[in-house]
Design an enzyme around this catalytic site. Structure first.
Site, PDB file in Angstrom:
ATOM      1  N   GLU A   1      43.068  46.221  43.715  1.00  0.00           N
ATOM      2  CA  GLU A   1      42.886  46.541  42.369  1.00  0.00           C
ATOM      3  C   GLU A   1      41.265  45.959  42.479  1.00  0.00           C
ATOM      4  O   GLU A   1      40.909  44.718  42.450  1.00  0.00           O
ATOM      5  CB  GLU A   1      43.646  45.925  41.351  1.00  0.00           C
ATOM      6  CG  GLU A   1      45.182  46.151  41.330  1.00  0.00           C
ATOM      7  CD  GLU A   1      45.170  47.799  41.080  1.00  0.00           C
ATOM      8  OE1 GLU A   1      44.209  48.451  40.457  1.00  0.00           O
ATOM      9  OE2 GLU A   1      46.175  48.423  41.345  1.00  0.00           O
TER      10      GLU A   1
ATOM     11  N   CYS B   1      50.446  42.873  34.575  1.00  0.00           N
ATOM     12  CA  CYS B   1      49.626  42.838  35.918  1.00  0.00           C
ATOM     13  C   CYS B   1      48.167  42.904  35.722  1.00  0.00           C
ATOM     14  O   CYS B   1      47.432  42.045  35.860  1.00  0.00           O
ATOM     15  CB  CYS B   1      49.690  43.876  37.133  1.00  0.00           C
ATOM     16  SG  CYS B   1      51.401  43.699  37.768  1.00  0.00           S
TER      17      CYS B   1
ATOM     18  N   HIS C   1      48.467  45.498  44.130  1.00  0.00           N
ATOM     19  CA  HIS C   1      49.668  46.232  43.856  1.00  0.00           C
ATOM     20  C   HIS C   1      50.485  46.653  45.203  1.00  0.00           C
ATOM     21  O   HIS C   1      49.984  47.451  45.962  1.00  0.00           O
ATOM     22  CB  HIS C   1      49.588  47.420  42.866  1.00  0.00           C
ATOM     23  CG  HIS C   1      49.805  46.993  41.419  1.00  0.00           C
ATOM     24  ND1 HIS C   1      48.780  47.358  40.678  1.00  0.00           N
ATOM     25  CD2 HIS C   1      50.777  46.624  40.748  1.00  0.00           C
ATOM     26  CE1 HIS C   1      49.044  46.895  39.266  1.00  0.00           C
ATOM     27  NE2 HIS C   1      50.208  46.255  39.406  1.00  0.00           N
TER      28      HIS C   1
HETATM   29  N1  PCA Z   1      54.313  44.642  38.045  1.00  0.00           N
HETATM   30  C1  PCA Z   1      53.849  44.930  36.744  1.00  0.00           C
HETATM   31  C2  PCA Z   1      54.237  43.649  36.114  1.00  0.00           C
HETATM   32  C3  PCA Z   1      54.916  42.728  37.082  1.00  0.00           C
HETATM   33  C4  PCA Z   1      54.689  43.586  38.241  1.00  0.00           C
HETATM   34  O1  PCA Z   1      55.276  43.014  39.380  1.00  0.00           O
HETATM   35  C5  PCA Z   1      52.543  45.724  36.381  1.00  0.00           C
HETATM   36  O2  PCA Z   1      52.270  46.438  37.132  1.00  0.00           O
HETATM   37  O3  PCA Z   1      52.061  45.383  35.508  1.00  0.00           O
END
Ligand code: PCA
Length: 204
Positions: free
Chosen positions: A79, A142, A166
């Protein structure tokens, strides 16, 4: 010894595990003279950033890397951006579901990650782990946590590598889901090691 802080999240949305924390919890405690501090953060808008900022104050890390689950993703997403929006399609673990709100009202619209994202993607792909840059971490917890992290570092003049990755589901999570991509935990842990070595190279 200098500290690197890496965090994953607690399970959410009815899952019993979150591969983000599973993939980091067994990492080595030290890599090349850096202590690797691994922490689990609650998937909630109200608690996540308070926990993270407390860990940063305690450990004074020289790099901070956040990991989260992106169910349905077909590769690792490195990201680059956090936006000043919280807009949830499901409640968080405290039952909170913000719609069209700021993360921090007085803050800019967006912040950019400061870790070596290009090198991380290149090194992961070189090792056979599908990955790409991503320009949206979503508008859920996140993104909220990455936004808080980058805002805190900027406003305290800490110019250190910081960012978010992610990860897809792991196989045990998709037994009852149809046509949903998953990978294995070993691959994710290998990816975390590659990423940490890439970040450390920048710190040497
Ligand atoms: N993924 C979520 C919040 C916690 C996680 O592991 C997200 O992508 O916002």
């Amino acid at each position: 010894m200098k500290n690197i802080l890496i965090t994953g999240f607690t399970p959410f949305d009815g899952e019993s595990i979150n591969p983000s924390y599973e993939s980091i919890k067994n990492l080595d405690d030290t890599i090349m003279n850096f202590q690797i501090i691994k922490k689990e953060i609650d998937t909630s808008f109200s608690q996540s950033h308070l926990q993270l900022l407390a860990y940063i104050k305690t450990y004074q890390p020289v790099a901070v890397i956040l990991i989260g689950q992106a169910g349905g993703a077909k590769h690792l997403r490195i990201e680059r951006v956090a936006i000043n929006i919280q807009d949830a399609s499901i409640p968080d673990n405290k039952g909170y579901k913000p719609v069209d709100q700021y993360v921090i009202k007085s803050a800019p619209n967006a912040y950019f990650s400061t870790f070596p994202y290009h090198e991380i993607v290149e090194n992961l792909i070189d090792e056979g782990i599908p990955s790409s840059l991503s320009y949206s971490a979503g508008s859920y917890v996140c993104n909220h946590l990455l936004f808080h992290l980058l805002h805190y570092l900027k406003t305290t003049n800490q110019n250190i590598p910081a960012g978010f990755i992610h990860v897809p589901y792991i196989f045990s999570q998709v037994k009852d889901k149809k046509d949903v991509y998953a990978t294995d935990l070993e691959t994710l842990t290998k990816a975390m090691n590659i990423m940490l070595h890439t970040v450390i190279k920048e710190l040497l």
